[in-house]
Design a protein around this motif. Structure first.
Motif, PDB file in Angstrom:
ATOM      1  N   GLY A 242     -24.147  15.407 -11.209  1.00  0.00           N
ATOM      2  CA  GLY A 242     -25.453  15.217 -11.807  1.00  0.00           C
ATOM      3  C   GLY A 242     -25.981  13.801 -11.883  1.00  0.00           C
ATOM      4  O   GLY A 242     -27.195  13.580 -11.887  1.00  0.00           O
ATOM      5  N   ALA A 243     -25.116  12.826 -11.965  1.00  0.00           N
ATOM      6  CA  ALA A 243     -25.539  11.427 -12.092  1.00  0.00           C
ATOM      7  C   ALA A 243     -24.350  10.539 -11.746  1.00  0.00           C
ATOM      8  O   ALA A 243     -23.212  11.014 -11.623  1.00  0.00           O
ATOM      9  N   ILE A 244     -24.613   9.245 -11.589  1.00  0.00           N
ATOM     10  CA  ILE A 244     -23.547   8.315 -11.205  1.00  0.00           C
ATOM     11  C   ILE A 244     -23.542   7.111 -12.136  1.00  0.00           C
ATOM     12  O   ILE A 244     -24.591   6.521 -12.436  1.00  0.00           O
ATOM     13  N   LEU A 245     -22.351   6.743 -12.575  1.00  0.00           N
ATOM     14  CA  LEU A 245     -22.133   5.539 -13.377  1.00  0.00           C
ATOM     15  C   LEU A 245     -21.178   4.640 -12.603  1.00  0.00           C
ATOM     16  O   LEU A 245     -20.089   5.060 -12.243  1.00  0.00           O
ATOM     17  N   THR A 246     -21.600   3.413 -12.299  1.00  0.00           N
ATOM     18  CA  THR A 246     -20.701   2.464 -11.631  1.00  0.00           C
ATOM     19  C   THR A 246     -20.160   1.493 -12.673  1.00  0.00           C
ATOM     20  O   THR A 246     -20.851   1.131 -13.630  1.00  0.00           O
ATOM     21  N   VAL A 247     -18.913   1.070 -12.474  1.00  0.00           N
ATOM     22  CA  VAL A 247     -18.256   0.175 -13.424  1.00  0.00           C
ATOM     23  C   VAL A 247     -17.564  -0.938 -12.651  1.00  0.00           C
ATOM     24  O   VAL A 247     -16.743  -0.672 -11.766  1.00  0.00           O
ATOM     25  N   GLU A 248     -17.899  -2.191 -12.996  1.00  0.00           N
ATOM     26  CA  GLU A 248     -17.310  -3.320 -12.277  1.00  0.00           C
ATOM     27  C   GLU A 248     -17.219  -4.559 -13.160  1.00  0.00           C
ATOM     28  O   GLU A 248     -18.026  -4.762 -14.064  1.00  0.00           O
ATOM     29  N   GLU A 249     -16.218  -5.377 -12.868  1.00  0.00           N
ATOM     30  CA  GLU A 249     -16.013  -6.657 -13.547  1.00  0.00           C
ATOM     31  C   GLU A 249     -16.752  -7.725 -12.730  1.00  0.00           C
ATOM     32  O   GLU A 249     -16.158  -8.554 -12.065  1.00  0.00           O
ATOM     33  N   HIS A 250     -18.074  -7.676 -12.821  1.00  0.00           N
ATOM     34  CA  HIS A 250     -18.926  -8.489 -11.956  1.00  0.00           C
ATOM     35  C   HIS A 250     -20.315  -8.515 -12.560  1.00  0.00           C
ATOM     36  O   HIS A 250     -20.636  -7.723 -13.446  1.00  0.00           O
ATOM     37  N   SER A 251     -21.137  -9.422 -12.093  1.00  0.00           N
ATOM     38  CA  SER A 251     -22.525  -9.457 -12.518  1.00  0.00           C
ATOM     39  C   SER A 251     -23.228  -8.143 -12.200  1.00  0.00           C
ATOM     40  O   SER A 251     -22.866  -7.441 -11.255  1.00  0.00           O
ATOM     41  N   ILE A 252     -24.273  -7.835 -12.974  1.00  0.00           N
ATOM     42  CA  ILE A 252     -25.066  -6.644 -12.694  1.00  0.00           C
ATOM     43  C   ILE A 252     -25.817  -6.785 -11.365  1.00  0.00           C
ATOM     44  O   ILE A 252     -26.305  -5.802 -10.825  1.00  0.00           O
ATOM     45  N   TYR A 253     -25.907  -7.992 -10.848  1.00  0.00           N
ATOM     46  CA  TYR A 253     -26.657  -8.226  -9.621  1.00  0.00           C
ATOM     47  C   TYR A 253     -25.747  -8.305  -8.402  1.00  0.00           C
ATOM     48  O   TYR A 253     -24.782  -9.076  -8.376  1.00  0.00           O
ATOM     49  N   GLY A 254     -26.050  -7.507  -7.378  1.00  0.00           N
ATOM     50  CA  GLY A 254     -25.451  -7.681  -6.067  1.00  0.00           C
ATOM     51  C   GLY A 254     -24.070  -7.128  -5.840  1.00  0.00           C
ATOM     52  O   GLY A 254     -23.518  -7.300  -4.760  1.00  0.00           O
ATOM     53  N   GLY A 255     -23.500  -6.457  -6.821  1.00  0.00           N
ATOM     54  CA  GLY A 255     -22.139  -5.958  -6.664  1.00  0.00           C
ATOM     55  C   GLY A 255     -22.070  -4.483  -6.316  1.00  0.00           C
ATOM     56  O   GLY A 255     -22.945  -3.942  -5.631  1.00  0.00           O
ATOM     57  N   LEU A 256     -21.040  -3.818  -6.799  1.00  0.00           N
ATOM     58  CA  LEU A 256     -20.816  -2.402  -6.502  1.00  0.00           C
ATOM     59  C   LEU A 256     -22.013  -1.553  -6.903  1.00  0.00           C
ATOM     60  O   LEU A 256     -22.458  -0.686  -6.151  1.00  0.00           O
ATOM     61  N   GLY A 257     -22.557  -1.794  -8.096  1.00  0.00           N
ATOM     62  CA  GLY A 257     -23.675  -0.995  -8.575  1.00  0.00           C
ATOM     63  C   GLY A 257     -24.895  -1.091  -7.687  1.00  0.00           C
ATOM     64  O   GLY A 257     -25.576  -0.089  -7.419  1.00  0.00           O
ATOM     65  N   SER A 258     -25.172  -2.295  -7.210  1.00  0.00           N
ATOM     66  CA  SER A 258     -26.317  -2.481  -6.320  1.00  0.00           C
ATOM     67  C   SER A 258     -26.114  -1.734  -5.014  1.00  0.00           C
ATOM     68  O   SER A 258     -27.045  -1.097  -4.489  1.00  0.00           O
ATOM     69  N   MET A 259     -24.905  -1.808  -4.474  1.00  0.00           N
ATOM     70  CA  MET A 259     -24.614  -1.127  -3.206  1.00  0.00           C
ATOM     71  C   MET A 259     -24.716   0.384  -3.348  1.00  0.00           C
ATOM     72  O   MET A 259     -25.312   1.065  -2.498  1.00  0.00           O
ATOM     73  N   VAL A 260     -24.146   0.920  -4.432  1.00  0.00           N
ATOM     74  CA  VAL A 260     -24.191   2.358  -4.659  1.00  0.00           C
ATOM     75  C   VAL A 260     -25.645   2.810  -4.844  1.00  0.00           C
ATOM     76  O   VAL A 260     -26.066   3.839  -4.295  1.00  0.00           O
ATOM     77  N   SER A 261     -26.425   2.044  -5.595  1.00  0.00           N
ATOM     78  CA  SER A 261     -27.825   2.403  -5.831  1.00  0.00           C
ATOM     79  C   SER A 261     -28.613   2.470  -4.532  1.00  0.00           C
ATOM     80  O   SER A 261     -29.437   3.372  -4.328  1.00  0.00           O
ATOM     81  N   GLN A 262     -28.375   1.529  -3.629  1.00  0.00           N
ATOM     82  CA  GLN A 262     -29.070   1.523  -2.341  1.00  0.00           C
ATOM     83  C   GLN A 262     -28.708   2.765  -1.522  1.00  0.00           C
ATOM     84  O   GLN A 262     -29.581   3.396  -0.909  1.00  0.00           O
ATOM     85  N   ILE A 263     -27.431   3.102  -1.515  1.00  0.00           N
ATOM     86  CA  ILE A 263     -26.979   4.268  -0.741  1.00  0.00           C
ATOM     87  C   ILE A 263     -27.585   5.545  -1.301  1.00  0.00           C
ATOM     88  O   ILE A 263     -28.097   6.392  -0.554  1.00  0.00           O
ATOM     89  N   VAL A 264     -27.552   5.685  -2.625  1.00  0.00           N
ATOM     90  CA  VAL A 264     -28.070   6.902  -3.260  1.00  0.00           C
ATOM     91  C   VAL A 264     -29.577   7.012  -3.055  1.00  0.00           C
ATOM     92  O   VAL A 264     -30.097   8.078  -2.704  1.00  0.00           O
ATOM     93  N   ALA A 265     -30.295   5.915  -3.255  1.00  0.00           N
ATOM     94  CA  ALA A 265     -31.753   5.943  -3.105  1.00  0.00           C
ATOM     95  C   ALA A 265     -32.167   6.294  -1.678  1.00  0.00           C
ATOM     96  O   ALA A 265     -33.166   6.993  -1.460  1.00  0.00           O
ATOM     97  N   ARG A 266     -31.381   5.836  -0.730  1.00  0.00           N
ATOM     98  CA  ARG A 266     -31.709   6.047   0.681  1.00  0.00           C
ATOM     99  C   ARG A 266     -31.371   7.461   1.155  1.00  0.00           C
ATOM    100  O   ARG A 266     -32.024   7.997   2.061  1.00  0.00           O
ATOM    101  N   ASN A 267     -30.360   8.072   0.544  1.00  0.00           N
ATOM    102  CA  ASN A 267     -29.862   9.339   1.072  1.00  0.00           C
ATOM    103  C   ASN A 267     -30.035  10.550   0.166  1.00  0.00           C
ATOM    104  O   ASN A 267     -30.302  11.648   0.656  1.00  0.00           O
ATOM    105  N   CYS A 268     -29.867  10.362  -1.126  1.00  0.00           N
ATOM    106  CA  CYS A 268     -29.900  11.506  -2.044  1.00  0.00           C
ATOM    107  C   CYS A 268     -30.261  10.996  -3.441  1.00  0.00           C
ATOM    108  O   CYS A 268     -29.376  10.823  -4.282  1.00  0.00           O
TER     109      CYS A 268
END
Length: 311
Positions: A242-268
């Motif tokens: 139903g939804a996705i939560l990314t968790v990382e020891e990194h800035s909110i900018y440019g890391g795992l969350g940004s990459m996952v968001s781009q993939i999800v927005a582009r595909n599903c």
């Protein structure tokens, strides 16, 4: 809790492999102790180079050795390796496509009490943006061993970020599912997916188990391979939960969350929330204290998951 830090496992693997392969060379920047490389220096002094506090030279020398056919492993605190020597990582290693494995030790907020100068909250974003550079964050000692053994088989650049201290095991001895550059499914559920990397994987798994007791099913993906990221696993999660939560020891900018968001927005398209360090100098304190302050622990992940699902 394991008493063996990921960085110690890196040394152990390299010591063993260097017994058979004299082309392996290890370099560090006045950090053999903090990088847990003393055993390598003692066992293979002719294959070890200490550059002193000179991170730019560290990377360039490693690249030069790799250009001569050596298999170079350059270790330094992640905060310096990914910033002070960024140009050398980009040009001498990645652009030149040399066989250098960059090992960022004490990554994230491992040096918690030393503050922003010693935090590496931008390294995933910076090094992932460099063509030819792969980025890995193994979650425990067992996965670190599996990753290092695979990296020894190739001749491509990579950045491996590990923490400072030993962390709880995610996997079990003799049972470490590992496929190079593929996310590992470590918990199943249909309500949502938690995608975590590095030291955030264990608290993500603990949170999923706690949520399961509340009737919330969470898929958990161990995304140790931030670049190349496993797009197929992300798309599958977006389509099946139903939804996705990314968790990382990194800035909110440019890391795992940004990459996952781009993939999800582009595909599903699906709602994605990124749990990470905010855009501010992180508070000082021990790692556990800083994680707790920013919600990057079991309790914080449970809270974020509930809010994401409107529970």
């Amino acid at each position: 809790m394991s008493k063996i830090a990921n960085k110690q496992v890196i040394c152990d693997v390299l010591v063993e492999e260097a017994n058979r392969d004299k082309d392996i060379v290890v370099l560090c920047s006045d950090s053999r102790g903090s990088a847990s490389l003393t055993n390598f220096a003692d066992a293979h002094p002719d294959q070890f180079i200490e550059t002193g506090i000179a991170e730019q030279n560290l990377v360039s020398i490693a690249a030069g050795l790799a250009a001569c056919g050596k298999k170079a492993y350059a270790a330094s605190p992640a905060c310096f390796l990914s910033t002070r020597s960024f140009e050398q990582c980009k040009v001498d290693v990645a652009y030149s496509n040399t066989n250098v494995k960059l090992i960022g030790i004490s990554g994230g907020i491992s040096y918690g009490s030393l503050g922003m100068t010693h935090h590496s909250a931008q390294d995933i974003a910076a090094l992932s943006a460099v063509p030819n550079m792969r980025v890995y964050l193994p979650c425990d000692r067992l996965q670190t061993e599996a990753l290092m053994k695979e990296l020894l088989k190739d001749n491509k650049p990579a950045y491996i970020r590990v923490g400072r201290n030993a962390v709880d095991d995610v996997y079990e001895e003799g049972n470490v599912p590992f496929v190079m550059d593929k996310a590992t499914h470590i918990h199943e559920g249909e309500d949502m997916t938690i995608i975590a990397t590095g030291e955030m994987v264990r608290p993500a798994l603990d949170a999923a188990k706690a949520l399961e007791e509340e009737g919330i099913g969470c898929r958990v993906l161990d995304m140790y391979c931030v670049k190349p990221i496993d797009e197929e696993a992300v798309i599958e999660a977006a389509r099946e939960t139903g939804a996705i939560l990314t968790v990382e020891e990194h800035s909110i900018y440019g890391g795992l969350g940004s990459m996952v968001s781009q993939i999800v927005a582009r595909n599903c398209p699906k709602k994605v929330i990124n749990l990470a360090l905010p855009d501010e100098p992180a508070v000082a304190g021990k790692s556990a204290e800083v994680f707790g302050y920013y919600g990057l622990d079991k309790a914080g992940i449970v809270k974020a998951a509930r809010e994401l699902l409107g529970r």
